[in-house]
Design an enzyme around this catalytic site. Structure first.
Site: not given
Ligand code: 1PR
Length: 561
Positions: A81, A190, A192, A242, A411
């Site tokens: 890179c 990259h 790696e 998650d 979000d």
């Molecule tokens: O605010 O900087 O501390 O970051 C927190 C992070 O955690 C953010 O990226 C936020 O999106 C994520 N988050 C917080 N709470 C939740 C929760 O689900 N209760 N998850 C959460 C977000 C969404 C995606 C999920 C997709 C696909 N989840 O991560 O993977 O919606 O899901 P699907 O294919 O099953 O529909 P900060």
């Protein structure tokens, strides 16, 4: 055993290079002094950050001359890179800064996207490499092989590079994606992070060097340097995990419906204590699941610490050890999010968001994703009349690690209105009946409000304001979730994805709602997003990453085989 000396200046994820070399069976030592460089058997220089920062590091450490001598003397070398770009005379990234100058020419910036150049900048993702000449480094790789690129600047084709060019790649323009002469190999991509293809290139070259047989076959006769063949950027399929601790204190991968990650079945409710909640859903162990996705062909893996907003991000969750473990065996890009913010730990010690990000990069992350703090930063940006002041975590992390390392995790939640005028300041950001949906009282329009703390709090910022503000502050990519679509299996919110994609010039990852392989082809056909992410369907084994790839192939969508 060949010993490889690594020129690591502590910016970005060099752990992956170390891991890749160790996995291939090489002994890796660090170069800290110019004398070590002079006596090194093989030098690997994985440049990260900006051109100017890399050159000033080389100068301060006294590495400039020894490195020039090493390359000019055709001693074994791999530049990655920025480690390739610094071989040239200069770069548009850092005007006035001299490069090593062992290769002629100046590194250029990709065009900012417009209708004539619609590709996002930076280029983040998988693309091909067309051999300009044959080399042992490329032995055994077929013509559909892809490698991983992350860059905003490129080496233009030039006649003076005729006997150096190893591969060319197309991204709006045809450019030089690898150079090699004898024992010196340098790649824009990259290796790696390029899964088995990338490891094969590294290993091929190092073996050929050790056997004294690295010399590539002569390039074609020079008329004028031309790209060997056109390549295509590939749509990325991303697996997301998650992560949080469950009620027993175990670190688990969980998955919610509209961000509720607790069991809501009648049985779960019946067994919960009075007034209590269902248990946190447990879909498996993070590294074991991620390894499955890597083997199935995931182009990228994202780990989100979903309780990072409330805990001490580095202390309470073993995200760092998770990354260290994952990066030992998963040679694709790893993104990590959750808790990238300033905080004070239990001992009263203050940590900046930059410290948190730095710890994640050192542990093996290639990108950090910022959720709640991005909303704070964008609000402040617009409150200042659309200006940055250098204080936001986005600006600080992008300054040190480059914008490609900063992802914004959005979000959004729909806010329903009868007509755009009722959305006030957000009227221009209204969409009509996304995916045919109507609001609870039959409303036909909605705008997308950005939430913080995993959807627990709203804000008066819409997604267009957030995305534009964060891009202006230095973010390199948008990870676009949807609280409404999350876990619903009804497909991505195309109206939302199109709106954000149109608002920015950086790559966008569509997330939330994937329920079948057709949802991936739809989002790629109906919008220009570069990547699509899913969680639940992969965790529950309803659809595998490989199923998605096969479907994209059948639909004629460019994907990484
Ligand atoms: O605010 O900087 O501390 O970051 C927190 C992070 O955690 C953010 O990226 C936020 O999106 C994520 N988050 C917080 N709470 C939740 C929760 O689900 N209760 N998850 C959460 C977000 C969404 C995606 C999920 C997709 C696909 N989840 O991560 O993977 O919606 O899901 P699907 O294919 O099953 O529909 P900060």
């Amino acid at each position: 055993m060949v010993t490889v000396s690594l020129l690591d200046y502590g910016a970005g994820n060099v752990r992956s290079v170390r891991n890749a070399l160790s996995k291939l069976g090489y002994r890796v030592v660090d170069i800290d002094k110019p004398e070590q460089l002079r006596s090194a058997q093989v030098v690997v220089f994985p440049g990260v950050g900006s051109f100017g920062a890399a050159m000033s590091f080389l100068e301060q450490k006294g590495f400039l001359e020894p490195l020039r001598e090493h390359v000019r003397a055709d001693r074994p070398f791999v530049g990655i890179c920025l480690g390739m770009q610094t071989l040239f005379e200069g770069s548009e990234e850092s005007p006035g800064v001299h490069g090593l100058g062992v290769l002629p020419g100046v590194v250029r910036r990709f065009q900012i996207p417009d209708s004539a150049h619609p590709l996002a900048v930076p280029q983040i993702g998988w693309n091909g490499f067309a051999p300009y000449k044959q080399s042992p480094a490329l032995a055994g790789l077929d013509e559909d092989s892809c490698v991983y690129y992350v860059h905003s600047y490129y080496v233009p084709m030039a006649d003076e590079l005729h006997d150096w060019i190893l591969t060319t790649t197309t991204y709006g323009v045809d450019y030089v994606s690898a150079v090699q002469r004898g024992n010196v190999l340098a790649t824009q991509f990259h290796p790696e992070k390029s899964s088995k293809t990338g490891l094969a290139i590294l290993d091929n070259h190092l073996r050929a060097v050790a056997a004294g047989a690295a010399v590539p076959r002569a390039p074609p006769a020079l008329e004028s340097v031309r790209a060997s063949a056109q390549t295509r950027p590939r749509k990325r399929v991303v697996a997301c995990l998650d992560v949080r601790t469950n009620d027993d204190g175990d670190l688990v991968v969980t998955k919610g419906d509209s961000y509720n990650v607790r069991e809501v079945s009648a049985a779960a409710a019946a067994s919960a204590p009075p007034g209590g909640k269902g248990a946190v859903r447990n879909l498996g162990k993070p590294v074991a699941l991620a390894s499955r996705y890597y083997e199935e062909g995931a182009d990228e893996i994202t780990f989100l610490n979903i309780t990072g907003f409330r805990d001490s991000p580095l202390g309470d969750l073993p995200m760092l050890s998770l990354l260290v473990e994952a990066s030992q065996t998963l040679f694709v890009p790893l993104a990590v999010g959750g808790g990238i913010r300033d905080y004070v730990d239990a001992q009263g010690v203050a940590h900046s968001a930059l410290d948190v990000a730095a710890a994640y990069f050192r542990a093996g992350a290639d990108k950090v994703s910022i959720g709640s703090e991005a909303v704070v930063a964008a609000k402040a940006y617009w409150a200042r009349g659309g200006c940055g002041d250098g204080s936001s975590c986005i600006e600080q992390i992008a300054h040190v690690y480059g914008r490609q390392a900063v992802v914004i995790s959005v979000d959004p939640r729909r806010v329903w209105v009868d007509a755009p005028a009722a959305a006030g300041a957000h009227k221009d950001a209204c969409v009509e009946s996304p995916q045919g949906a109507l609001g609870p009282a039959g409303e036909r329009f909605c705008w997308y409000e950005c939430t913080v703390k995993g959807g627990r709090e709203g804000s008066d910022l819409d997604v267009v304001q957030l995305a534009r503000g964060c891009e202006a502050l230095g973010a390199g990519e948008m990870l676009l979730n949807s609280i409404d679509a999350d876990g619903q299996n009804r497909g991505f919110d195309i109206a939302l994805v199109s709106q954000v994609k149109r608002a920015v010039t950086v790559p966008v990852i569509a997330s939330s709602g994937a329920g079948c392989v057709e949802h991936f082809s739809s989002v790629f056909a109906e919008t220009d997003v570069e990547a699509a992410l899913a969680a639940g369907i992969f965790h529950r084994k309803e659809v595998s990453v490989a199923d998605v790839k096969l479907h994209l192939k059948a639909k004629g969508i460019a994907y990484r085989p």
